[in-house]
Structure formats: C-alpha cells, structure tokens
Enzyme design. Structure first.
Site, PDB file in Angstrom:
ATOM      1  N   HIS A   1       0.815  -1.214   0.000  1.00 26.65           N
ATOM      2  CA  HIS A   1       0.000   0.000   0.000  1.00 26.65           C
ATOM      3  C   HIS A   1       0.852   1.269   0.000  1.00 26.65           C
ATOM      4  O   HIS A   1       0.354   2.347  -0.318  1.00 26.65           O
ATOM      5  CB  HIS A   1      -0.965  -0.003   1.186  1.00 26.65           C
TER       6      HIS A   1
ATOM      7  N   ASP B   1       0.119  -7.674   1.074  1.00 30.20           N
ATOM      8  CA  ASP B   1       0.541  -6.294   1.330  1.00 30.20           C
ATOM      9  C   ASP B   1       2.062  -6.191   1.462  1.00 30.20           C
ATOM     10  O   ASP B   1       2.588  -5.524   2.348  1.00 30.20           O
ATOM     11  CB  ASP B   1      -0.133  -5.726   2.577  1.00 30.20           C
TER      12      ASP B   1
ATOM     13  N   SER C   1       5.044   2.666   8.546  1.00 32.66           N
ATOM     14  CA  SER C   1       4.460   1.538   7.836  1.00 32.66           C
ATOM     15  C   SER C   1       5.423   1.104   6.735  1.00 32.66           C
ATOM     16  O   SER C   1       5.927   1.922   5.973  1.00 32.66           O
ATOM     17  CB  SER C   1       3.112   1.938   7.236  1.00 32.66           C
TER      18      SER C   1
END
EC number: 3.4.21.-
Length: 460
Positions: free
Chosen positions: A199, A229, A307
């Site tokens: 992402h 992901d 992230s």
C-alpha cells in the site's frame, strides 16, 4: 538530585590511609587569644587547626597536610591521605568533571575550590553539570546505561538499513512533481532490493528512496503481492549496502520484546518498542479479505510513517513488516515467514517473466468489525460508535480516490448502494465491479454521511 549526585562523587573511592582530624596533643580548652591573626586570603577556604581552635588557611588539593596539632587540615571535601610517608590532601573522586563555565576540571574538589575562589572575587559560582570532559562526556561501559540499554543497541544495529520512501505525482497544470505519499522500507540485499508494504507504493508514482546517510535514489517496483501487502522495489547504488536478515516469526512468543522502526520524516528515524501480544492473529479474524495469513499483534506503535519498516527482535532480526495500526496499543505486522515465502515466489515470477496485472483501487485499508474487535476498540477509543457490523477504515492512503472523496481514518462503512455492509469483503467485492461508482454511507461519530467514490484502475 544534584546534591545526591555530588554526594555520590564525594564518597566513591577509598583512600590509602586517612589521617585523624583530632587526637592526642590538643589542649583541653581553646584559648582564642593565643591564636595568630585570622587569615584574610585563603584560596581553598578557611579551616581550624586539627585541635579545632585557631582558624588557618585550609590545605588545597595535593598540598601537604600532617598529623601534628599545628599541621594544616584539608579543605572541605578533601581527605588527608598518607602515601609513601608523605601526607597530602586528596579528593575522594579523582574523575574529571565539566563545570558550568565550560571548563573541564580534574576532580569535583578542584571545581569546588575554583568556585569558592570565584565567589570570593564576586563572580558566579561554578556548578558541576556533567561527568567527564566537557566535549566528550564520560563513557563508562560498566554503568547501567551502557550495560542494560539493549533497545538502543538494537536500533544502532539496524538503523543504517532502514529507508524513507517517498512517492511523487505530476501536477499537469504546473508541470511539476509534488510529494504524494511516504512510508518506510528496509534493505534486504547488498545490491539494493528493498522490502516495504504494497500500500506504500500502490499508486505507482515515481518513487524516491532516501537512506539514513542522506543519499537518494530513484526506485523501480520489482514485484507486489497485494493480498499479503508486500512489495519489492530496487535502487541502484554504488558499493554494497547494509542489509537486514529475516528471523523466524514462528518462534515468536507472546510477551517477547520487539522494536518497530521507520523513517517517516526522511532522515529522522522513529523508534517504538513493545511486546508481542500474539504471534497468530488470523487475518479473517481481523476482517481482511481473502486473508489466509496470521498477523503479529503488538502494542508497539505503528503509524503511516513507519508503515513498511521492520519489526525486529532483540537480536536485530526482522520478524515482521509494520503494516497496520487499529488504535493506540493495537498494531499488526506481516510475519517474516510470509515475507520469506513472498521472496521465493517473487524469484519464481521474475524467472518465468510473468506480466503485470490490473486491479480496481480505492485507497483504504480496512477491517471487519467482529464482536471481539468491537470490544477492543470501545476500550481503546473514547466515544466509539455503537455499531454491530461494518467495515472499519484503518487508514486512508494519500492522493487516492478515497482521500479525494473525503473518507477518513476511523470511518465505518455501513452500506454500499443501499445494501448493508457486514464485513470488509463486501467492500472489496463492490470495488472489483468495473466502471462502478460506489455510493457509500459511512458512520463518523454519531452521524451517517453519504459519500460517492469511483475506484481507479492501477497496474501491478
């Protein structure tokens, strides 16, 4: 605290042989009339003779002191120590100390003597502000700070291999690029392969990677596994790069210490620590569509900036990729065993030359609201809506259809096209329909808001 620190410095160390401060030979009564005139200028301050009667100048550090009644006593804080037949005043602590005047003194006692002399001349007092040299400080390998700061040791070891990833998009009207999103990643091969979240790089803008030393590179997307992901990108750098190795997430135990590190603001790495809450939180339990993977749940804080960065154990091995924050104290990471599988499959895909894929993309990360998750969220988030089902938006990716439509983190999608949403899979199925504008109703706080959004087709 300052007084306690001074006391510690003054009491550490043991002199060879302390001479007595009173003893045989002193008169039974003090007769001040028999004393010489009081001194007027004593660099080390005044004291009394050993018998405690007549005032005299105190002996300074390393000056001679003696055993007789007429011998001078040491200044305050010094001890009269006899070594090799000669008695001299010594400081209990012989370690250097930095003063508030910016000078380094050989001992605390010397600083105190200089401070007293300065005050006698009307100057400000000199106070100790730091152990060791003013420029370098004092590194004591035996101190608790250096013996037990294991988190700092881990961070120092892994930080050079953590990178900042920035995505750019072109503004057609102004014909210039602007930053669109950012995240973190970590280097896994000396020739420049970098792992991150899918992402983070999904929009396929131009990617720029910045290392901790400030060097920057354009990056190319090598492979993406949207379901897991995980994304693999590559930079071309001169020389060998520092790398991180994978640990075995299957060996993780609840309660084990972990460190999450990322580079959300370019050179400024952020570090958070926590413990493993569980090493096997099922993706379906979290409401992640088509997920056959167990996630690592931790209370280490994971945010949008870190992230894609590594979650490491105390050996500095990567045991996960930071990927998902539900709320404070509830974060998730992709386990390293899944990363290992992705790298093997990626190698096979590149070897067989498989082509790119297309998919519809909204730009949100979400989870289903199970009863267990609802209970956790209500405990963590004040005024959480009284929902029994829906798709909870964990994150809205910048510069995506979701952000442009006005969706926000914490929104709950409760219906699409008039049909109730019971899980995140309902939203995923609706996104897959080609050419469809989604008419959502989201719950934000205690308000239901209609929002229309058109997914965008992107290429992997």
């Amino acid at each position: 605290m300052a007084m306690l620190w001074l006391a510690v410095l003054l009491t550490c160390g043991a002199p060879a042989a302390l001479l007595p401060t009173s003893g045989v030979g002193c008169p039974s009564r003090c007769d001040p009339a028999s004393c010489a005139p009081a001194p007027t200028n004593c660099p080390a301050g005044e004291t009394a003779l050993r018998c405690g009667c007549c005032p005299v100048c105190a002996a300074a550090e390393w000056e001679r002191c003696g055993e007789g009644p007429e011998d001078p006593l040491c200044a305050s804080g010094l001890r009269c120590v006899k070594n090799g037949g000669v008695a001299r005043c010594q400081c209990p602590s012989n370690l250097p100390v930095c003063g508030s005047d910016g000078k380094t003194y050989p001992s605390l006692c010397r600083l105190q003597a200089e401070s007293k002399a300065a005050q006698g001349k009307g100057s400000a007092a000199i106070i100790p502000i730091q152990r060791g040299d003013c420029q370098q400080g004092q590194r004591d390998p035996d101190s608790p700070r250096y013996k037990y700061n294991f988190i700092a040791d881990v961070v120092e070891k892994i930080a050079p291999a953590v990178v900042h990833i920035e995505l750019f998009r072109m503004l057609p009207f102004f014909k210039r690029e602007v930053p669109a999103a950012s995240g973190s990643g970590f280097i896994v091969s000396e020739d420049g392969l970098i792992l991150t979240n899918a992402h983070v790089v999904t929009n396929k803008h131009r990617l720029k990677v910045e290392r901790s030393d400030g060097s920057t590179y354009d990056a190319q997307i090598i492979d993406v596994d949207e379901k897991a992901d995980i994304a693999l990108i590559k930079i071309k750098a001169k020389g060998k790069l520092p790398v991180l190795l994978l640990g075995r997430s299957e060996d993780l135990r609840p309660g084990e210490f972990v460190v999450a590190i990322g580079s959300p603001f370019s050179l400024q790495n952020t570090v958070t620590t926590g413990i493993v809450s569980t090493a096997q939180r099922g993706g379906k339990e979290l409401g992640l569509r088509n997920s056959d993977m167990d996630y690592i749940q931790t209370d280490a804080i994971i945010n949008y900036g870190n992230s894609g960065g590594p979650l490491v154990n105390l050996d500095g091995e990567v045991i996960g990729i930071n990927t998902l924050k539900v709320t404070a104290g509830i974060s998730f990471a992709i386990p390293s065993d899944k990363i290992r599988k992705f790298l093997a499959e990626s190698h096979n895909r590149q070897s067989t030359g498989q082509g790119t894929k297309k998919k519809k993309y909204l730009g949100i990360r979400m989870m289903s609201l199970s009863q267990g998750k609802l209970k956790e969220l209500k405990e963590q988030v004040k005024d959480f809506p009284e929902n029994t089902s829906g798709a909870y938006i964990v994150e809205v990716i910048p510069d995506t259809p979701a952000e442009e439509a006005g969706l926000k983190e914490g929104d709950i999608i409760i219906s699409i096209g008039g049909k109730s949403v019971t899980s995140s899979s309902d939203v995923s199925d609706a996104i897959k329909k080609e050419g469809t504008t989604l008419h959502l109703v989201i719950r934000r706080g205690n308000e239901d808001i209609p929002i229309s959004v058109t997914p965008k087709e992107i290429e992997f």
